[in-house]
Design a protein around this motif. Structure first.
Motif, PDB file in Angstrom:
ATOM      1  N   ASP A  36      -0.799  13.283 -16.770  1.00 55.96           N
ATOM      2  CA  ASP A  36      -1.101  12.464 -17.920  1.00 55.96           C
ATOM      3  C   ASP A  36      -2.314  11.402 -17.187  1.00 55.96           C
ATOM      4  O   ASP A  36      -2.625  10.885 -16.223  1.00 55.96           O
ATOM      5  CB  ASP A  36      -0.675  11.528 -18.096  1.00 55.96           C
ATOM      6  N   LYS A  37      -3.732  11.698 -17.999  1.00 52.80           N
ATOM      7  CA  LYS A  37      -5.400  11.163 -16.919  1.00 52.80           C
ATOM      8  C   LYS A  37      -5.410   9.794 -17.383  1.00 52.80           C
ATOM      9  O   LYS A  37      -5.677   8.978 -15.985  1.00 52.80           O
ATOM     10  CB  LYS A  37      -6.547  11.506 -17.562  1.00 52.80           C
ATOM     11  N   GLU A  38      -4.584   8.985 -17.808  1.00 47.90           N
ATOM     12  CA  GLU A  38      -4.606   7.516 -18.277  1.00 47.90           C
ATOM     13  C   GLU A  38      -3.426   7.196 -16.979  1.00 47.90           C
ATOM     14  O   GLU A  38      -4.676   6.167 -16.658  1.00 47.90           O
ATOM     15  CB  GLU A  38      -4.567   7.757 -19.934  1.00 47.90           C
ATOM     16  N   ARG A  39      -2.499   7.968 -17.417  1.00 49.20           N
ATOM     17  CA  ARG A  39      -1.631   6.586 -16.300  1.00 49.20           C
ATOM     18  C   ARG A  39      -1.927   7.211 -15.160  1.00 49.20           C
ATOM     19  O   ARG A  39      -2.075   5.680 -13.843  1.00 49.20           O
ATOM     20  CB  ARG A  39      -0.307   7.181 -16.396  1.00 49.20           C
ATOM     21  N   ALA A  40      -2.361   8.570 -14.495  1.00 47.38           N
ATOM     22  CA  ALA A  40      -2.690   8.385 -13.113  1.00 47.38           C
ATOM     23  C   ALA A  40      -4.470   7.898 -12.921  1.00 47.38           C
ATOM     24  O   ALA A  40      -4.286   6.780 -11.884  1.00 47.38           O
ATOM     25  CB  ALA A  40      -3.786  10.507 -13.282  1.00 47.38           C
ATOM     26  N   SER A  41      -5.355   7.380 -14.043  1.00 46.53           N
ATOM     27  CA  SER A  41      -6.021   6.388 -13.369  1.00 46.53           C
ATOM     28  C   SER A  41      -5.716   5.169 -12.792  1.00 46.53           C
ATOM     29  O   SER A  41      -5.897   4.703 -12.333  1.00 46.53           O
ATOM     30  CB  SER A  41      -7.050   6.466 -14.540  1.00 46.53           C
ATOM     31  N   GLY A  42      -4.816   4.613 -13.621  1.00 45.55           N
ATOM     32  CA  GLY A  42      -4.066   3.517 -13.469  1.00 45.55           C
ATOM     33  C   GLY A  42      -3.265   2.724 -12.305  1.00 45.55           C
ATOM     34  O   GLY A  42      -3.566   2.090 -11.684  1.00 45.55           O
ATOM     35  N   GLU A  43      -2.743   4.092 -11.754  1.00 51.48           N
ATOM     36  CA  GLU A  43      -2.475   4.279 -10.532  1.00 51.48           C
ATOM     37  C   GLU A  43      -2.864   4.562  -9.420  1.00 51.48           C
ATOM     38  O   GLU A  43      -2.588   3.231  -8.213  1.00 51.48           O
ATOM     39  CB  GLU A  43      -0.453   5.524 -10.606  1.00 51.48           C
ATOM     40  N   PHE A  44      -3.883   4.549  -9.513  1.00 56.02           N
ATOM     41  CA  PHE A  44      -4.646   5.093  -9.072  1.00 56.02           C
ATOM     42  C   PHE A  44      -5.996   3.883  -8.725  1.00 56.02           C
ATOM     43  O   PHE A  44      -5.672   3.592  -7.395  1.00 56.02           O
ATOM     44  CB  PHE A  44      -5.945   5.818  -8.982  1.00 56.02           C
ATOM     45  N   GLY A  45      -5.838   3.566  -9.420  1.00 59.38           N
ATOM     46  CA  GLY A  45      -6.416   1.658  -9.345  1.00 59.38           C
ATOM     47  C   GLY A  45      -5.609   0.424  -8.767  1.00 59.38           C
ATOM     48  O   GLY A  45      -6.305   0.338  -7.944  1.00 59.38           O
ATOM     49  N   ASP A  46      -4.158   0.554  -8.687  1.00 61.25           N
ATOM     50  CA  ASP A  46      -3.000  -0.372  -8.458  1.00 61.25           C
ATOM     51  C   ASP A  46      -3.413   0.395  -7.221  1.00 61.25           C
ATOM     52  O   ASP A  46      -2.962  -0.627  -6.060  1.00 61.25           O
ATOM     53  CB  ASP A  46      -1.666   0.427  -8.459  1.00 61.25           C
ATOM     54  N   VAL A  53       0.350  -1.259   0.132  1.00 62.75           N
ATOM     55  CA  VAL A  53      -0.191   0.007   0.239  1.00 62.75           C
ATOM     56  C   VAL A  53       0.673   1.144   0.196  1.00 62.75           C
ATOM     57  O   VAL A  53       0.964   2.195  -1.014  1.00 62.75           O
ATOM     58  CB  VAL A  53      -1.205  -0.075   1.243  1.00 62.75           C
ATOM     59  N   GLU A  54       1.687   1.460   0.813  1.00 64.34           N
ATOM     60  CA  GLU A  54       2.902   2.803   1.255  1.00 64.34           C
ATOM     61  C   GLU A  54       3.509   2.760  -0.321  1.00 64.34           C
ATOM     62  O   GLU A  54       3.770   3.388  -0.877  1.00 64.34           O
ATOM     63  CB  GLU A  54       3.504   1.871   1.805  1.00 64.34           C
ATOM     64  N   GLU A  55       4.008   1.325  -1.018  1.00 63.22           N
ATOM     65  CA  GLU A  55       4.559   1.204  -2.259  1.00 63.22           C
ATOM     66  C   GLU A  55       3.626   2.203  -3.337  1.00 63.22           C
ATOM     67  O   GLU A  55       4.343   2.898  -4.329  1.00 63.22           O
ATOM     68  CB  GLU A  55       5.220   0.146  -2.511  1.00 63.22           C
ATOM     69  N   GLU A  56       2.702   1.716  -3.481  1.00 61.22           N
ATOM     70  CA  GLU A  56       1.141   2.495  -4.893  1.00 61.22           C
ATOM     71  C   GLU A  56       1.034   4.234  -3.961  1.00 61.22           C
ATOM     72  O   GLU A  56       1.430   4.517  -5.172  1.00 61.22           O
ATOM     73  CB  GLU A  56       0.422   1.293  -4.074  1.00 61.22           C
ATOM     74  N   MET A  57       0.976   3.924  -2.865  1.00 60.80           N
ATOM     75  CA  MET A  57       0.979   5.648  -2.233  1.00 60.80           C
ATOM     76  C   MET A  57       2.404   6.566  -2.385  1.00 60.80           C
ATOM     77  O   MET A  57       1.666   7.448  -3.579  1.00 60.80           O
ATOM     78  CB  MET A  57       0.640   5.592  -1.439  1.00 60.80           C
ATOM     79  N   GLN A  58       3.161   5.697  -2.901  1.00 60.21           N
ATOM     80  CA  GLN A  58       4.165   7.012  -2.881  1.00 60.21           C
ATOM     81  C   GLN A  58       4.440   7.024  -4.908  1.00 60.21           C
ATOM     82  O   GLN A  58       4.880   8.183  -4.697  1.00 60.21           O
ATOM     83  CB  GLN A  58       5.697   6.067  -2.613  1.00 60.21           C
ATOM     84  N   GLU A  59       3.973   5.760  -5.066  1.00 56.32           N
ATOM     85  CA  GLU A  59       4.378   5.766  -7.049  1.00 56.32           C
ATOM     86  C   GLU A  59       3.396   6.870  -6.821  1.00 56.32           C
ATOM     87  O   GLU A  59       3.686   7.883  -7.773  1.00 56.32           O
ATOM     88  CB  GLU A  59       4.384   4.179  -7.124  1.00 56.32           C
ATOM     89  N   PHE A  60       2.456   7.145  -7.050  1.00 51.23           N
ATOM     90  CA  PHE A  60       1.506   7.989  -6.871  1.00 51.23           C
ATOM     91  C   PHE A  60       1.408   8.825  -6.516  1.00 51.23           C
ATOM     92  O   PHE A  60       1.777  10.295  -7.445  1.00 51.23           O
ATOM     93  CB  PHE A  60       0.043   7.589  -6.471  1.00 51.23           C
ATOM     94  N   LYS A  61       1.263   9.742  -5.907  1.00 51.13           N
ATOM     95  CA  LYS A  61       2.168  11.222  -4.688  1.00 51.13           C
ATOM     96  C   LYS A  61       3.410  11.340  -5.763  1.00 51.13           C
ATOM     97  O   LYS A  61       3.532  12.896  -5.741  1.00 51.13           O
ATOM     98  CB  LYS A  61       3.359  10.857  -3.087  1.00 51.13           C
ATOM     99  N   GLU A  62       4.471  10.703  -6.555  1.00 51.61           N
ATOM    100  CA  GLU A  62       5.654  10.896  -7.276  1.00 51.61           C
ATOM    101  C   GLU A  62       5.122  11.923  -8.090  1.00 51.61           C
ATOM    102  O   GLU A  62       5.814  12.790  -8.990  1.00 51.61           O
ATOM    103  CB  GLU A  62       6.773  10.389  -6.724  1.00 51.61           C
ATOM    104  N   ALA A  63       4.125  11.092  -8.885  1.00 50.48           N
ATOM    105  CA  ALA A  63       3.753  10.805 -10.203  1.00 50.48           C
ATOM    106  C   ALA A  63       2.957  12.069 -10.638  1.00 50.48           C
ATOM    107  O   ALA A  63       2.349  12.513 -11.339  1.00 50.48           O
ATOM    108  CB  ALA A  63       3.298   9.485 -10.886  1.00 50.48           C
ATOM    109  N   PHE A  64       2.006  12.071  -9.575  1.00 51.96           N
ATOM    110  CA  PHE A  64       0.638  13.188  -9.596  1.00 51.96           C
ATOM    111  C   PHE A  64       0.041  13.899  -8.410  1.00 51.96           C
ATOM    112  O   PHE A  64      -0.279  13.989  -8.020  1.00 51.96           O
ATOM    113  CB  PHE A  64      -0.286  12.136  -9.894  1.00 51.96           C
TER     114      PHE A  64
END
Length: 266
Positions: free
Chosen positions: A193-203, A173-184
């Protein structure tokens, strides 16, 4: 509350229901018109009404909604009998046979000392019965995404594909949160990049649902309770604003927050 009925009276009540269903199907203009397809959306609605009653822990309402769903079951079975395909007897017999097959620890020689083993046996037997090439083949496509994520994870766990410790799940969970935070990062005004952001948020959501499952929290139920809590507080805000002679759409966020904090104390 009256004394619960005996097995004999339960069977009599079920027979009465089947008789009424036959009479309605033969005599009522609305019931005569119904098809498997026309009942489908009504059944879905009744299921959600039962879900609401369970969330509210309203036992009397649960009883009523179970009755509505039972009506739909016997209605489908009546239509099935008209098509010479199935009737309520064959539906029940098929269910009984399935329950016996999927509980070999009760009706066979298989050993299952805990809930987890029972679940694993269930999924393995189900896979053999349906001839699916994938463990995930039995997950309905039309399930809401949050519930579908839960079922996917449960089925994968049923064949041993799961984390061993809850700290590992939280690390994900923390890994996915950090990835999302760093990218968006929300503070960054750069074009997203809405499509990429949507994918990362889904993860991120998938990993949170996985953690909730791992610690035995139903995420769908938890979210619905939060929805209901928000609705209650927001409606208090609306009521309090109106009683003060204010239009909520003309209030500042700071003004609304005063009533929101009051609502949290109720």
């Amino acid at each position: 509350m009256s004394e619960l009925s005996s097995r004999k009276s339960q069977l009599e009540a079920f027979d009465r229901l089947l008789t009424i269903m036959d009479e309605l199907r033969e005599q009522c203009p609305w019931d005569k018109k119904q098809t498997l397809e026309s009942l489908r959306h009504l059944t879905i609605e009744e299921t959600f009404e039962l879900s609401d009653a369970i969330i509210e822990n309203d036992l009397n309402e649960i009883k009523k909604e179970l009755g509505d769903i039972l009506l739909h079951i016997v209605f489908y079975a009546r239509i099935g009998s008209e098509k010479n395909s199935f009737d309520i007897g064959t539906v029940i017999d098929s269910l009984c046979e399935k329950l016996i097959r999927r509980h070999p620890h009760i009706y066979g020689d298989t050993k299952a000392e805990d809930e987890e083993t029972v679940k694993q046996n269930w999924e393995k037997i189900k896979l053999q019965e349906k001839g699916n090439t994938s463990v995930l083949g039995g997950v309905p496509k039309s399930l809401p995404a949050l519930i579908k994520a839960m079922r996917i994870q449960e089925k994968a766990r049923g064949v041993g594909f799961d984390w061993e410790e809850k700290y590992q799940v939280w690390e994900k969970v923390e890994e996915e949160m950090q990835e999302f935070k760093e990218a968006f990062n929300a503070a960054d005004d750069a074009e997203m990049d809405k499509e990429r952001a949507s994918g990362e948020f889904g993860d991120l959501l998938f990993s949170l649902i996985n953690y909730a499952r791992f610690i035995e929290i139903n995420p769908e139920e938890a979210l619905e309770r939060t929805n209901l809590k928000f609705i209650k507080r927001f409606q208090y805000l609306e009521k309090a604003a109106k009683e003060s002679g204010k239009m909520i759409e003309e209030m500042t966020l700071a003004e609304m927050d005063v009533y929101w904090e009051e609502a949290k104390k109720i």
